[in-house]
Structures are given as C-alpha cells and as structure tokens.
Design an enzyme around this catalytic site. Sequence first.
Site, PDB file in Angstrom:
ATOM      1  N   HIS A 217      38.953  30.637  34.176  1.00  0.00           N
ATOM      2  CA  HIS A 217      37.803  30.939  35.020  1.00  0.00           C
ATOM      3  C   HIS A 217      36.864  31.923  34.331  1.00  0.00           C
ATOM      4  O   HIS A 217      36.204  32.728  34.974  1.00  0.00           O
ATOM      5  CB  HIS A 217      38.250  31.511  36.364  1.00  0.00           C
ATOM      6  CG  HIS A 217      39.078  30.564  37.156  1.00  0.00           C
ATOM      7  ND1 HIS A 217      40.446  30.653  37.230  1.00  0.00           N
ATOM      8  CD2 HIS A 217      38.733  29.481  37.889  1.00  0.00           C
ATOM      9  CE1 HIS A 217      40.906  29.671  37.988  1.00  0.00           C
ATOM     10  NE2 HIS A 217      39.892  28.951  38.390  1.00  0.00           N
ATOM     11  N   GLY A 401      31.210  39.708  58.010  1.00  0.00           N
ATOM     12  CA  GLY A 401      32.118  38.576  58.008  1.00  0.00           C
ATOM     13  C   GLY A 401      32.796  38.378  59.352  1.00  0.00           C
ATOM     14  O   GLY A 401      32.943  37.242  59.818  1.00  0.00           O
ATOM     15  N   THR A 441      38.049  36.371  52.058  1.00  0.00           N
ATOM     16  CA  THR A 441      39.466  36.501  52.360  1.00  0.00           C
ATOM     17  C   THR A 441      39.733  36.659  53.851  1.00  0.00           C
ATOM     18  O   THR A 441      40.578  35.972  54.420  1.00  0.00           O
ATOM     19  CB  THR A 441      40.052  37.704  51.602  1.00  0.00           C
ATOM     20  OG1 THR A 441      39.882  37.494  50.201  1.00  0.00           O
ATOM     21  CG2 THR A 441      41.524  37.874  51.917  1.00  0.00           C
TER      22      THR A 441
END
Length: 573
Positions: A217, A401, A441
Amino acid sequence: MTHLINAPSAFAAEALAGFVAAHPDHVMPVHGGVVRARQTPQGQPALVIGGGSGHYPAFAGWVGPGMGHGAPCGNIFASPSASQVHAVARNADNGGGVILGFGNYAGDVLHFGAAAEKLRAEGVDVRIVAVTDDVASGPVDQRLTRRGIAGDLPVFKITGAAIEAGADLDEAERIARKANDATRSLGVAFDGCTLPGAEEALFHVEPGTMGVGLGIHGEPGVEDRPLGTADEVADLLVDGLLAELPEQHTGRVAMLLNGLGTVKYEELFVVHRRVAERLDDAGLTVVRPEVGEFVTSLDMSGLSLTLVLLDEELERHWLAPVDTPAYRRGGAVVGPSDEAPARTDLYAPGTEEIPAAAAESQACAGEALRLLESFEATCAAHEEELGRMDAVAGDGDHGQGMRLGTGGAVTAARRARDGGAGVRTLLVHAGSAWAESAGGTSGALWGAALTAAGGALRDDAAPSDAEIVEALGAAVAAVARLGGAQPGDKTMMDAATPYAQALAEAFARDAHLGSAAQQAASTAQQAAAATADLTARLGRSRVLGEKSRGTPDPGAVSFGMLAADVAARLGAR
C-alpha cells in the site's frame, strides 16, 4: 507517475469500469466490485476476494472458474466498505456460503468483518481467511499478525481450485487456512509508488539502497540496505524465506516471483535465474514457478518472492486449471462453474425485500427506531464536544462521524419501519446504513454492533427481556471481535466491556431489564471517564503516546452516552 487520468478521485472506479468492459465473458459489475458473469453453481461455496485498488491483477483480475467468485474493490490502497463487500458477497452466494479472503490489513479486517456480521444476520454462512505471508512484518511466533502481500495469489488459487473440485464450505476454509500456513513472502523496494494525480511518490529510497520488507500500500521497507547486484538481491530474498522453513517438509514448493509495477519481466527473469539455482542447491523442487506481475502496488519499483510448502493436496490444487481475466493456467476448467448459466438477477443495496414480520416484532421495531432517534439527537448535541476530545490525539472527526452514522441509521430504520420490518430487519438495515454514512473505524464498529444486535433478535416475535440482554451483549461482542481492542487500550471497549458485564450480572440478579440497563450505563460512563488516565495503545492515537493522557477516549465517552439512551428507553417500557 500516472499520466492518463481524468479526476484522481474517479481513477479507481473508471479503471474498474474499463476492466469490466474488456472482459465481459468473465465478469460483470455490481455495487462495490465485480462477480463472475456466470452464476455460482447452486450450493457451491463462493470465494470472495478483495481489497483496495492499485494492485492489479489482484483482485478483480482473479475472478473466474477455478479461483474467485467475486471481488469487492476499494479505492486506491483503501479497503472496500462493508457495504461493498456485502453487496459482492450477496451476488456471489448461491446457497453454499461465502469465504471472504483478503490480505491482513486493519481496514480490510474491519470492513470485511462488518460485512460478515450482516451476512450472518441474513442467514449466510460466512468464513473469513486473512492472508499473512509477509515474513518482514512480524516474528514467526506471531505469524497470524503479519501482512498479506503476494501470497494472496497462491492461497486464493489453491482455495478456488478446491472449491471447483467439490469442497464444501468447511473443507474450503480448511484448505485456505492450510495454504496460508504454508506460504511465506519477502519483498524489496527500490522506489515508492505515486498515487494518481500526485506529483511525488509516497516515499523515496536513497540511491544505491533498497527498502527491505515493503508493503503493498505504498509503505516503505522496514529497513534500508545497500542495493547489490541482481544475484545479491535474489540471495537476500531466498535466505529470508529459507530461514523460515520448518525442519520437516516435503521439499516441494510453489514459487512466485512478483513484480510490483516498474521492475519489468527481463529484470525479473535475471533474478529468477539465481533464485532457481539457490532453491535447487537447498534441495527444493519448484513446482510450476510463476514469474510476472501478480500483486502490484501501482508503479512501485520492487519485487517480492513467495514460497508455498506443498504436500500432495496443496500441489494438486496449485496445478489445477484456472481461467480468469489475468491468470490462466492449464486446459479448460471442467466442473460445475463451466456449466453454470449466465447471471441475470443482481442484488443492489436498498433493493432487498422486507421480510414479513409479526405485529409484536413490528411494534418492537418502532421502539428501536425511537431509540435510534434518541441516539441521533444525543450525537448531534455532543458533536463538538466529541470532536474536541478526538482532536487531542486523533483527527477530530469522531463527533461528526457519530452524527452522520446515527443520522444514516435513522433514515434507514424509518424506511424499514414503513416497509413493515420487524426488529431484526430494522436493526440490520440501520447497522449497514450507520457504517456507510459514518465511514471510518467507529462507523464500521457501530454498524457491526447494530447488525449483531439485530441478528440476535427475531422478526416473528417480540423479544423477551433476556433476549434483549443477549442482543446487547452480542453488539459488544461484535465490536470486540472486529476491532481487536482490549480494556486498557483506550478505546470504546474500555466502556463497552464493563457495560456488557454489568448488564449481564445485574439482570441475572433480579431479572429487571430497566434497572440492569441503568446500572450498566452508569458503569460504562464511569469507565469512559477513567480512560483519561490511560495512554492509547491501539488505533491512530497510539502514535501520539502520552499526548492522549488526561483526555477521555471519545469512543468510550460516546458509548457511555448512548448506553444512557438505551437505559432511558428500556426503563420506560
């Protein structure tokens, strides 16, 4: 450098669309990725393999008879979302269950795991196999924590062949884990890769040196060493893998020499010449070696070597025919997949029917919706506070979030309620929407929590108080399972674990749900406040060490807030 782009943000999606257009006989597009153009044979396990884009031919290039049934494709180097994984798996499954396969990276573990929670709640048998072949990313006694790199190919090739040969879900999972246990890889990089539209590579390696132990990555190696000749590079790779061979093995190995994007075939063949010599000197017989680009990292300059210790079973599946857009071997794949009809019906998120539900479960679904509405109000009221906490040792987006996640959950829950959903279905829909709306997450974890809670309930009856306690415990267990955190790591689990324990103990004492929920909420809030004395050991905050001390963990605090909402709702029943 990537020269041929339109908008960088659209690069992965446009590349996938072009890939599908180039291979219509093999694949077709679905939400989040691709599946085989032909249906999965009835009762055959579906191997769903995926990860971020930028690794072609992994992973979409491996969809076809003898290998994958579908591939969810995330953005460049980013895990596909739980919604993408779920949609691809739903389309790939045809009654035989699903194996979710991916390289062992935190984002993939989380999002594939969250998708598995939803699939299980829908009655699909799901197994998860994370590839852990990179010897540079962890000691041998912690092999299951290592990263997955080019070992993805042999593990998925062997598993797909076993499925084609008739393995059921249990057998396919066993063989996949056996193949992973037998696989080791080590790589080196000479320069970093460049994201589409970027002007600079993610990292550079000093001239005359190489990074040993690269990731796929864009991560640099774990250490830098002088760059020697091709033979010296080959020796380094071979020595690193031979050091990991067990004392007892058959002496037969599969071998994969993998170019990461810029090192071309002629260079790979020069290295392979020396690798073949060294393996022969070590008494190893190489079975059907592979040299080429298999798991790339955009235009990274580097290569990796993979060995798979073969026994008769693994060798048979390694040599079996395979027919995918980017990986073909042997003759035609003869088996159920070759006779499967063309795919016609496709699943897309939001198109699923609402199962019939009993009136009692529908009434409970209404209560669940009102609880989610209180979650939304609580998170909106405390968005700034949670954001300030998160900004101390994070990126400051936890409040946002939570607001976005609860808002998405409420919208989906209302839609499910209006469609006549029972409590199980309403919570599963809300969980999926929470994860998709919030991202990150915490979004994935809360989405999995709602999904697991719904999966513990029923659409054909109202839950008992004991079943509600069980559902709340299942929600916490899902977060623990996916997030991997323990109390003391300064995460949501510092509040969630004592909450679940207190709830179960209090309910066992007097069987009064409202009182037990209140005691558990108080326990969670006290535990959340106590995280101010901890130093983060997990998640993004861990890199800032002592800076996180003195401020409570925002995930634990928000959990305590919502636990209080649960107690208020259950106490009013």
